[in-house]
Design an enzyme around this catalytic site. Structure first.
Site, PDB file in Angstrom:
ATOM      1  N   SER A 226       0.830  -1.229   0.001  1.00  0.00           N
ATOM      2  CA  SER A 226       0.095  -0.191  -0.013  1.00  0.00           C
ATOM      3  C   SER A 226       0.765   1.111  -0.059  1.00  0.00           C
ATOM      4  O   SER A 226       2.041   1.207   0.486  1.00  0.00           O
ATOM      5  CB  SER A 226      -0.841  -0.123   1.114  1.00  0.00           C
ATOM      6  OG  SER A 226      -1.635   1.206   1.487  1.00  0.00           O
TER       7      SER A 226
ATOM      8  N   TYR B 172      -2.257  -0.946  10.363  1.00  0.00           N
ATOM      9  CA  TYR B 172      -2.263  -1.276   8.926  1.00  0.00           C
ATOM     10  C   TYR B 172      -0.985  -0.824   8.232  1.00  0.00           C
ATOM     11  O   TYR B 172      -0.367  -1.555   7.587  1.00  0.00           O
ATOM     12  CB  TYR B 172      -3.305  -0.604   8.250  1.00  0.00           C
ATOM     13  CG  TYR B 172      -3.595  -0.805   6.676  1.00  0.00           C
ATOM     14  CD1 TYR B 172      -4.130  -2.050   6.144  1.00  0.00           C
ATOM     15  CD2 TYR B 172      -3.300   0.129   6.098  1.00  0.00           C
ATOM     16  CE1 TYR B 172      -4.568  -2.130   5.181  1.00  0.00           C
ATOM     17  CE2 TYR B 172      -3.628  -0.175   4.501  1.00  0.00           C
ATOM     18  CZ  TYR B 172      -4.092  -1.347   4.133  1.00  0.00           C
ATOM     19  OH  TYR B 172      -4.126  -1.599   2.585  1.00  0.00           O
TER      20      TYR B 172
END
Ligand SMILES: NC(=O)c1ccc[n+]([C@@H]2O[C@H](COP(=O)([O-])OP(=O)(O)OC[C@H]3O[C@@H](n4cnc5c(N)ncnc54)[C@H](OP(=O)(O)O)[C@@H]3O)[C@@H](O)[C@H]2O)c1
Length: 251
Positions: A139, A152
Site C-alpha cells: 500500500s 495497517y
C-alpha cells in the site's frame, strides 16, 4: 493472450483488487486459482464470465495448513505455479493506544504472515521450475505513515521489506518478487472504511483530496499493474515497489 498456459494463485481473489486481477489474468489466458475465506464470493468470481479458467480454494491465509493446501491444489490442478499474488488483507483504524493487541496480531497474521506462508510453500516449486513471479499487495501506507492507521501501515511496511529481502534471496534463481503500493481504491475495503466514518461524504472528499489526481483508483488500474509485474518482458525488475497512487508518493 499473453499469459496463456500460465498458472496463478491469487489470495483474497473473491473481491476487489483480487477479483479484478483474477478476471484480467484469466482473460489473458492464465489458469487462475482464487483463494479466500468466503466461499460464496470465490464462487461468484469463478462464474462471472464464461470461458475463463478460474477455480477456487477456501483458504484462510493466517492458517499454515490452508496455505500449504492452496499451493497443493494449484499444483494438482495446473501442474505448476507461475504467479503468486499475495493480495489478501484486512484493515481497521483507530489511534494506536486504543488498538487491542489481539487485533494487532490478527492484522500481522493475515497481512504479513499470510503472504510469508504462501511464499514459503510456492517458492520451492518456482525454484524447481527456474522461474516464478510473486507480487505482494502492499500500500502507499507501506511507504508513508498515516495517523489512525498505524497497525495497517506497519503491516504494509513489513510487506515492503519482505518483498525486498525475498527479491534478493531468489534473484539468481529466476524468481521476480515485487510489490504494488496502491493509493485509495474503490473496493469493499474502502466502502467499509467509509461506512465506519462519522460523515461518509466528508471522509470520501478528504481521501480523494489526498491524491494529487483528486480521485481514487478503479480495481482494474491496480490489476493492470500486477500483470505488468508478471510479464516475461519485464524480467529485469525485482524488489521494486510500484506505486499506483494517483501521485501521493511524488508529493
Ligand atoms: N482498497 C484500497 O484502497 C487499498 C489500497 C492499498 C492496498 N490495498 C490492499 O489491497 C488488498 C485487497 O484489498 P481490496 O481493497 O481489494 O479489499 P477487499 O475487497 O476487502 O479484499 C480483501 C480480500 O482479502 C480476503 N481476505 C481477508 N482476510 C483473509 C484471510 N485471512 N485469508 C484469505 N483471504 C482473506 C478477503 O476475502 P475473505 O474475507 O472472504 O477471506 C477479500 O477478498 C489488501 O491487501 C489491501 O490492504 C487496498
Amino acid at each position: 493472450m499473453r499469459f496463456k498456459g500460465r498458472s496463478a494463485i491469487i489470495t483474497g481473489g473473491g473481491t476487489g483488487i483480487g477479483e479484478a486481477t483474477a478476471l484480467l489474468l484469466a482473460r489473458n489466458g492464465a489458469r487462475v486459482l482464487v483463494a479466500g475465506r468466503r466461499e460464496e464470493k470465490l464462487k461468484e468470481v469463478c462464474g462471472k464470465e464464461e470461458g475463463l479458467s478460474i477455480e477456487y480454494k477456501v483458504c484462510d491465509v493466517s492458517v499454515q495448513s490452508d496455505c500449504a493446501a492452496t499451493v497443493e491444489t494449484a499444483l494438482s490442478e495446473h501442474g505448476r505455479i507461475d504467479i503468486l499474488f499475495n493480495n489478501a488483507g484486512i484493515i481497521f483504524s483507530g489511534p494506536s493506544h486504543e488498538v487491542e493487541t489481539d487485533r494487532f496480531q490478527q492484522m500481522f497474521d493475515i497481512n504479513v504472515k499470510g503472504a510469508f506462508m504462501m511464499c514459503k510453500y510456492a517458492i520451492p516449486h518456482m525454484i524447481s521450475a527456474g522461474r516464478g513471479f510473486i507480487v505482494n499487495n502492499s500500500s502507499v501506507l507501506g511507504l508513508k505513515g498515516f495517523a489512525g492507521l498505524s497497525t495497517y501501515s506497519a503491516s504494509k511496511g513489513a510487506l515492503v521489506q519482505l518483498t525486498r529481502s525475498m527479491a534478493l534471496e531468489y534473484a539468481d534463481k529466476g524468481l521476480r518478487v515485487n510489490a504494488v503500493c496502491p493509493g485509495g481504491v474503490w473496493t469493499p475495503m474502502f466502502d467499509s472504511y467509509l461506512e465506519r466514518a462519522e460523515d461518509a461524504d466528508a471522509a470520501q472528499e478528504f481521501m480523494e483530496s489526498l491524491h494529487p489526481m483528486g480521485r481514487l483508483a478503479d480495481p482494474y488500474e491496480i490489476a493492470e499493474a500486477v500483470l505488468f509485474l508478471c510479464d516475461e518482458k519485464v524480467m529485469f525488475n525485482t524488489g521494486s515497489m510500484l506505486s499506483i497512487d494517483g501521485g501521493i508518493i511524488a508529493k
